[in-house]
Design a protein around this motif. Structure first.
Motif, PDB file in Angstrom:
ATOM      1  N   GLY A 254      41.289  33.713  44.736  1.00  0.00           N
ATOM      2  CA  GLY A 254      40.451  33.586  43.546  1.00  0.00           C
ATOM      3  C   GLY A 254      39.819  34.926  43.217  1.00  0.00           C
ATOM      4  N   ARG A 255      38.524  34.946  43.053  1.00  0.00           N
ATOM      5  CA  ARG A 255      37.761  36.180  42.800  1.00  0.00           C
ATOM      6  C   ARG A 255      38.276  36.960  41.601  1.00  0.00           C
ATOM      7  NH1 ARG A 255      34.978  33.426  45.669  1.00  0.00           N
ATOM      8  NH2 ARG A 255      34.612  33.821  47.852  1.00  0.00           N
ATOM      9  N   ARG A 256      38.654  36.265  40.547  1.00  0.00           N
ATOM     10  CA  ARG A 256      39.290  36.903  39.393  1.00  0.00           C
ATOM     11  C   ARG A 256      38.387  37.914  38.696  1.00  0.00           C
ATOM     12  NH1 ARG A 256      40.610  32.088  40.246  1.00  0.00           N
ATOM     13  NH2 ARG A 256      42.776  31.456  40.409  1.00  0.00           N
ATOM     14  N   ALA A 257      37.141  37.570  38.462  1.00  0.00           N
ATOM     15  CA  ALA A 257      36.233  38.500  37.770  1.00  0.00           C
ATOM     16  C   ALA A 257      36.012  39.758  38.616  1.00  0.00           C
ATOM     17  CB  ALA A 257      34.915  37.815  37.449  1.00  0.00           C
ATOM     18  N   ILE A 258      35.873  39.573  39.914  1.00  0.00           N
ATOM     19  CA  ILE A 258      35.671  40.715  40.805  1.00  0.00           C
ATOM     20  C   ILE A 258      36.924  41.592  40.831  1.00  0.00           C
ATOM     21  CG2 ILE A 258      35.341  41.355  43.234  1.00  0.00           C
ATOM     22  CD1 ILE A 258      33.571  38.777  43.439  1.00  0.00           C
ATOM     23  N   LEU A 259      38.093  40.971  40.911  1.00  0.00           N
ATOM     24  CA  LEU A 259      39.334  41.738  40.963  1.00  0.00           C
ATOM     25  C   LEU A 259      39.640  42.437  39.640  1.00  0.00           C
ATOM     26  CD1 LEU A 259      41.494  39.318  43.132  1.00  0.00           C
ATOM     27  CD2 LEU A 259      40.489  41.505  43.825  1.00  0.00           C
ATOM     28  N   ALA A 260      39.274  41.820  38.516  1.00  0.00           N
ATOM     29  CA  ALA A 260      39.449  42.492  37.221  1.00  0.00           C
ATOM     30  C   ALA A 260      38.571  43.739  37.158  1.00  0.00           C
ATOM     31  CB  ALA A 260      39.129  41.539  36.077  1.00  0.00           C
ATOM     32  N   THR A 261      37.356  43.624  37.674  1.00  0.00           N
ATOM     33  CA  THR A 261      36.450  44.773  37.720  1.00  0.00           C
ATOM     34  C   THR A 261      36.992  45.841  38.660  1.00  0.00           C
ATOM     35  OG1 THR A 261      34.615  43.255  37.312  1.00  0.00           O
ATOM     36  CG2 THR A 261      34.042  45.465  38.081  1.00  0.00           C
ATOM     37  N   LEU A 262      37.557  45.416  39.788  1.00  0.00           N
ATOM     38  CA  LEU A 262      38.171  46.361  40.724  1.00  0.00           C
ATOM     39  C   LEU A 262      39.339  47.097  40.062  1.00  0.00           C
ATOM     40  CD1 LEU A 262      38.501  47.578  43.562  1.00  0.00           C
ATOM     41  CD2 LEU A 262      39.941  45.587  44.126  1.00  0.00           C
ATOM     42  N   ALA A 263      40.147  46.386  39.278  1.00  0.00           N
ATOM     43  CA  ALA A 263      41.267  47.033  38.583  1.00  0.00           C
ATOM     44  C   ALA A 263      40.753  48.128  37.652  1.00  0.00           C
ATOM     45  CB  ALA A 263      42.083  46.000  37.807  1.00  0.00           C
ATOM     46  N   SER A 264      39.674  47.854  36.932  1.00  0.00           N
ATOM     47  CA  SER A 264      39.088  48.878  36.058  1.00  0.00           C
ATOM     48  C   SER A 264      38.536  50.041  36.865  1.00  0.00           C
ATOM     49  CB  SER A 264      37.984  48.269  35.191  1.00  0.00           C
ATOM     50  OG  SER A 264      38.528  47.349  34.281  1.00  0.00           O
ATOM     51  N   ALA A 265      37.923  49.750  38.016  1.00  0.00           N
ATOM     52  CA  ALA A 265      37.395  50.815  38.870  1.00  0.00           C
ATOM     53  C   ALA A 265      38.526  51.696  39.414  1.00  0.00           C
ATOM     54  CB  ALA A 265      36.579  50.219  40.014  1.00  0.00           C
ATOM     55  N   ILE A 266      39.650  51.079  39.762  1.00  0.00           N
ATOM     56  CA  ILE A 266      40.808  51.852  40.217  1.00  0.00           C
ATOM     57  C   ILE A 266      41.284  52.772  39.093  1.00  0.00           C
ATOM     58  CG2 ILE A 266      43.236  51.707  40.912  1.00  0.00           C
ATOM     59  CD1 ILE A 266      42.477  49.091  42.398  1.00  0.00           C
TER      60      ILE A 266
ATOM     61  N   ARG B 120      26.494  32.713  36.335  1.00  0.00           N
ATOM     62  CA  ARG B 120      25.520  31.897  35.615  1.00  0.00           C
ATOM     63  C   ARG B 120      26.128  30.645  34.984  1.00  0.00           C
ATOM     64  NH1 ARG B 120      21.598  35.197  31.947  1.00  0.00           N
ATOM     65  NH2 ARG B 120      20.430  33.268  32.183  1.00  0.00           N
ATOM     66  N   THR B 121      27.456  30.607  34.883  1.00  0.00           N
ATOM     67  CA  THR B 121      28.103  29.478  34.204  1.00  0.00           C
ATOM     68  C   THR B 121      29.011  28.677  35.134  1.00  0.00           C
ATOM     69  OG1 THR B 121      29.880  30.932  33.413  1.00  0.00           O
ATOM     70  CG2 THR B 121      27.999  30.567  31.929  1.00  0.00           C
ATOM     71  N   GLY B 122      28.733  28.711  36.426  1.00  0.00           N
ATOM     72  CA  GLY B 122      29.465  27.853  37.343  1.00  0.00           C
ATOM     73  C   GLY B 122      30.458  28.538  38.246  1.00  0.00           C
ATOM     74  N   GLY B 123      30.733  29.801  38.059  1.00  0.00           N
ATOM     75  CA  GLY B 123      31.607  30.544  38.966  1.00  0.00           C
ATOM     76  C   GLY B 123      33.063  30.140  38.946  1.00  0.00           C
ATOM     77  N   LYS B 124      33.562  29.701  37.807  1.00  0.00           N
ATOM     78  CA  LYS B 124      34.954  29.246  37.728  1.00  0.00           C
ATOM     79  C   LYS B 124      35.952  30.363  38.014  1.00  0.00           C
ATOM     80  CE  LYS B 124      33.782  27.421  33.752  1.00  0.00           C
ATOM     81  NZ  LYS B 124      33.861  26.863  32.413  1.00  0.00           N
ATOM     82  N   LEU B 125      35.666  31.561  37.556  1.00  0.00           N
ATOM     83  CA  LEU B 125      36.626  32.660  37.743  1.00  0.00           C
ATOM     84  C   LEU B 125      36.716  33.124  39.190  1.00  0.00           C
ATOM     85  CD1 LEU B 125      35.942  34.867  34.602  1.00  0.00           C
ATOM     86  CD2 LEU B 125      37.869  33.335  35.027  1.00  0.00           C
ATOM     87  N   ASN B 126      35.621  33.084  39.888  1.00  0.00           N
ATOM     88  CA  ASN B 126      35.605  33.575  41.263  1.00  0.00           C
ATOM     89  C   ASN B 126      35.750  32.474  42.304  1.00  0.00           C
ATOM     90  OD1 ASN B 126      35.412  36.340  40.729  1.00  0.00           O
ATOM     91  ND2 ASN B 126      33.229  36.171  40.357  1.00  0.00           N
ATOM     92  N   ALA B 127      35.922  31.240  41.863  1.00  0.00           N
ATOM     93  CA  ALA B 127      35.952  30.104  42.781  1.00  0.00           C
ATOM     94  C   ALA B 127      37.222  30.063  43.615  1.00  0.00           C
ATOM     95  CB  ALA B 127      35.818  28.802  41.986  1.00  0.00           C
ATOM     96  N   VAL B 128      37.040  29.643  44.875  1.00  0.00           N
ATOM     97  CA  VAL B 128      38.148  29.372  45.795  1.00  0.00           C
ATOM     98  C   VAL B 128      37.753  28.133  46.581  1.00  0.00           C
ATOM     99  CG1 VAL B 128      39.469  30.212  47.768  1.00  0.00           C
ATOM    100  CG2 VAL B 128      38.700  31.806  46.041  1.00  0.00           C
ATOM    101  N   SER B 129      38.709  27.239  46.810  1.00  0.00           N
ATOM    102  CA  SER B 129      38.401  26.056  47.614  1.00  0.00           C
ATOM    103  C   SER B 129      38.330  26.430  49.087  1.00  0.00           C
ATOM    104  CB  SER B 129      39.442  24.964  47.374  1.00  0.00           C
ATOM    105  OG  SER B 129      40.700  25.389  47.842  1.00  0.00           O
TER     106      SER B 129
END
Length: 185
Positions: A23-35, A141-150
């Motif tokens: 998961g962690r999509r929002a974090i990984l998208a930010t990491l891609a921009s940082a790279i 703030r809206t439920g963490g759907k992008l970063n969620a992992v079961s």
């Protein structure tokens, strides 16, 4: 020039599988921009061989694609999924159409690609990092759907139609009028 695309074509399935597991999509998208920020800064400010940065660039492209496309069904109700994909593709194509014109203008004004074009790309990557950080905050703030992992490591799936019925989903129009939401002016 073909290095980023070759790396992206080879790493996309692996990174897609990785994103499915963590998961962690929002974090990984930010990491891609940082790279990309590191890539373009190194190309603008150093004389190192471009091969290493271009390999990283391909990895960043692949990582970004691996998180952006699967994020659509997690954040948009089923009835608007096709529209959301269309909007993303349209924005991508606008960039593909405008960036060569911008790069040509920078070159015509300055007479060189390096460092001027790389500074432009660095500023775009900075904007991507800022947007990514905002996306992480909004997601929290809206439920963490992008970063969620079961808990079992499988991708967490969110039924956006159920959330819509329950009133617990991100509605940009409602958020614009919410005094407690994030506003960027």
């Amino acid at each position: 020039m073909s290095i980023p695309y070759l790396i992206s074509s080879l790493s996309s399935p692996l990174l897609g599988h990785f994103v499915d597991k963590v998961g962690r999509r929002a974090i990984l998208a930010t990491l891609a921009s940082a790279i990309l920020l590191v890539v373009h800064l190194s190309m603008a400010a150093t004389d190192i061989s471009p091969v290493g940065p271009m390999i990283l660039q391909g990895t960043a492209y692949s990582l970004y694609a691996a998180v952006i496309w699967p994020s659509v069904p997690l954040t948009v109700t089923k009835q608007y999924t096709g529209t959301a994909y269309g909007v993303i593709t349209s924005i991508q194509n606008i960039g593909l159409a405008l960036f060569p014109l911008i790069i040509a203008a920078i070159y015509n004004i300055s007479g060189s690609y390096i460092p001027n074009v790389e500074v432009f790309f660095t500023s775009c990557a900075c904007a991507g990092v800022v947007v990514g950080l905002i996306m992480i905050r909004v997601d929290r703030r809206t439920g963490g759907k992008l970063n969620a992992v079961s808990s079992d490591g499988k991708e967490a799936r969110v039924d956006t139609d159920e959330l819509r019925r329950d009133g617990d989903y991100f509605d940009p129009l409602a958020e614009a009028n919410n005094p407690h939401s994030i506003h960027i002016d």
